[in-house]
Design a protein around this motif. Structure first.
Motif, mmCIF file in Angstrom:
data_model
loop_
_atom_site.group_PDB
_atom_site.id
_atom_site.type_symbol
_atom_site.label_atom_id
_atom_site.label_comp_id
_atom_site.label_asym_id
_atom_site.label_seq_id
_atom_site.Cartn_x
_atom_site.Cartn_y
_atom_site.Cartn_z
ATOM 1 N N UNK A 22 0.842 -1.194 0.000
ATOM 2 C CA UNK A 22 0.000 0.000 0.000
ATOM 3 C C UNK A 22 0.876 1.241 0.000
ATOM 4 N N UNK A 23 0.411 2.309 -0.644
ATOM 5 C CA UNK A 23 1.186 3.550 -0.611
ATOM 6 C C UNK A 23 1.464 3.986 0.828
ATOM 7 N N UNK A 24 2.696 4.369 1.059
ATOM 8 C CA UNK A 24 3.172 4.781 2.375
ATOM 9 C C UNK A 24 2.275 5.842 3.004
ATOM 10 N N UNK A 25 1.885 6.817 2.207
ATOM 11 C CA UNK A 25 1.063 7.907 2.731
ATOM 12 C C UNK A 25 -0.263 7.382 3.259
ATOM 13 N N UNK A 26 -0.856 6.405 2.581
ATOM 14 C CA UNK A 26 -2.136 5.838 2.998
ATOM 15 C C UNK A 26 -1.992 5.127 4.339
ATOM 16 N N UNK A 27 -0.984 4.273 4.457
ATOM 17 C CA UNK A 27 -0.780 3.516 5.690
ATOM 18 C C UNK A 27 -0.443 4.445 6.845
ATOM 19 N N UNK A 28 0.536 5.317 6.640
ATOM 20 C CA UNK A 28 0.997 6.169 7.732
ATOM 21 C C UNK A 28 -0.054 7.181 8.169
ATOM 22 N N UNK A 29 -0.902 7.641 7.231
ATOM 23 C CA UNK A 29 -1.944 8.588 7.626
ATOM 24 C C UNK A 29 -2.928 7.923 8.582
ATOM 25 N N UNK A 30 -3.160 6.638 8.407
ATOM 26 C CA UNK A 30 -4.066 5.921 9.291
ATOM 27 C C UNK A 30 -3.430 5.602 10.636
ATOM 28 N N UNK A 31 -2.108 5.575 10.666
ATOM 29 C CA UNK A 31 -1.400 5.309 11.916
ATOM 30 C C UNK A 31 -0.980 6.590 12.631
ATOM 31 N N UNK A 32 -1.171 7.740 11.966
ATOM 32 C CA UNK A 32 -0.775 9.007 12.555
ATOM 33 C C UNK A 32 0.728 9.213 12.582
ATOM 34 N N UNK A 33 1.445 8.627 11.608
ATOM 35 C CA UNK A 33 2.903 8.718 11.543
ATOM 36 C C UNK A 33 3.297 9.750 10.494
ATOM 37 N N UNK A 34 4.279 10.580 10.826
ATOM 38 C CA UNK A 34 4.794 11.565 9.875
ATOM 39 C C UNK A 34 5.404 10.843 8.688
ATOM 40 N N UNK A 35 5.076 11.277 7.480
ATOM 41 C CA UNK A 35 5.531 10.596 6.275
ATOM 42 C C UNK A 35 6.963 10.956 5.914
ATOM 43 N N UNK A 36 7.256 12.192 5.759
ATOM 44 C CA UNK A 36 8.557 12.635 5.280
ATOM 45 C C UNK A 36 8.904 13.980 5.885
ATOM 46 N N UNK A 37 10.172 14.316 5.771
ATOM 47 C CA UNK A 37 10.620 15.663 6.111
ATOM 48 C C UNK A 37 10.418 16.526 4.874
ATOM 49 N N UNK A 38 9.855 17.704 5.046
ATOM 50 C CA UNK A 38 9.812 18.701 3.982
ATOM 51 C C UNK A 38 10.360 19.979 4.590
ATOM 52 N N UNK A 39 11.633 20.251 4.302
ATOM 53 C CA UNK A 39 12.331 21.367 4.929
ATOM 54 C C UNK A 39 13.303 21.979 3.916
ATOM 55 N N UNK A 40 12.740 22.629 2.904
ATOM 56 C CA UNK A 40 13.570 23.264 1.887
ATOM 57 C C UNK A 40 13.767 24.739 2.198
ATOM 58 N N UNK A 41 14.856 25.284 1.668
ATOM 59 C CA UNK A 41 15.169 26.689 1.868
ATOM 60 C C UNK A 41 14.166 27.608 1.194
ATOM 61 N N UNK A 42 14.150 28.868 1.626
ATOM 62 C CA UNK A 42 13.229 29.853 1.054
ATOM 63 C C UNK A 42 13.455 29.997 -0.448
ATOM 64 N N UNK A 43 12.377 29.954 -1.196
ATOM 65 C CA UNK A 43 12.458 30.140 -2.637
ATOM 66 C C UNK A 43 12.729 28.867 -3.429
ATOM 67 N N UNK A 44 13.032 27.752 -2.763
ATOM 68 C CA UNK A 44 13.246 26.502 -3.505
ATOM 69 C C UNK A 44 11.887 25.927 -3.889
ATOM 70 N N UNK A 45 11.713 25.670 -5.178
ATOM 71 C CA UNK A 45 10.470 25.089 -5.692
ATOM 72 C C UNK A 45 10.692 23.600 -5.900
ATOM 73 N N UNK A 46 10.184 22.743 -5.009
ATOM 74 C CA UNK A 46 10.382 21.300 -5.193
ATOM 75 C C UNK A 46 9.734 20.840 -6.497
ATOM 76 N N UNK A 47 10.453 20.075 -7.296
ATOM 77 C CA UNK A 47 9.856 19.582 -8.543
ATOM 78 C C UNK A 47 8.759 18.570 -8.237
#
Length: 157
Positions: A22-47
Motif C-alpha cells: 500500500x502507498x506509504x502515505x495511505x498507511x501512515x496517515x491511518x497510523x498518525x505517523x509523519x511521512x517525510x521531512x519537507x524542509x527546503x530553503x526559502x524560494x526553492x520550488x520542489x519539482x
C-alpha cells in the motif's frame, strides 16, 4: 483446530503483504505517523514527482553557502527522507552547510515500486536540476555538480 490456525496465518500473511504494498502515505496517515521531512530553503520550488504528480519531499538549501560539492541523499524502496535526519546532523558536524546537504523523497515510499522505474529516475533528474539551478542563483555563480549518496534502491535510481 489445525486448519483454523493455517487459515488465520494465511489471512495475517495476506494482510501484511497488502499493507507492505500500500502507498506509504495511505498507511501512515491511518497510523498518525509523519511521512517525510519537507524542509527546503526559502524560494526553492520542489519539482513534481513523476510517480505521484505532487511536489517531492526532502530537505536542503537552508543556508550557510556552498563551499564544497553539495550532497543529495536518496532513500530506498520503502524509505523516506525522515530517516536521513541523523545523516544530515552527521554532515553538519563535519562542516557541511545546509546549502550543501540535500535529500529527496521520490515515489510513494511503497514496496509497490520495487524496481528502478523510469518515473523514479525522472523525478531524481528533476530534483538534481532544481538543486543546481537554486544554488547557482543563490550563490550568483554556476553550481554544476553534486555528489549523491544512495541507500538500497536509491543507489540504482
Amino acid at each position: 483446530m489445525k486448519h483454523r490456525m493455517i487459515w488465520m496465518a494465511m489471512v495475517i500473511a495476506l494482510g501484511a503483504g497488502l499493507a507492505a504494498c500500500a502507498p506509504d502515505a495511505w498507511v501512515k496517515s491511518r497510523l498518525g505517523v509523519e511521512r517525510d521531512i519537507t524542509d527546503f530553503g526559502p524560494g526553492f520550488e520542489p519539482p513534481l514527482s513523476a510517480e505521484t504528480g505532487a511536489p517531492v519531499h526532502g530537505f536542503g538549501g537552508n543556508g550557510g553557502g556552498v563551499r564544497r560539492t553539495p550532497l543529495i541523499i536518496v532513500h530506498g524502496t520503502t524509505g523516506s527522507t525522515k530517516y536521513f535526519g541523523p545523516m544530515r546532523d552527521y554532515f553538519r558536524e563535519l562542516g557541511y552547510t545546509d546549502d550543501e546537504i540535500w535529500a529527496v523523497g521520490y515515489g510513494w515510499g511503497s514496496a509497490a515500486y520495487w524496481d528502478t522505474t523510469p518515473p523514479s529516475s525522472i523525478t531524481l533528474d528533476r530534483f538534481v536540476n532544481a538543486v543546481l539551478a537554486y544554488l547557482s542563483k543563490k550563490e550568483g555563480r554556476p553550481i554544476r555538480e553534486v555528489d549523491m549518496i544512495g541507500h538500497s534502491l536509491g543507489v540504482m535510481v
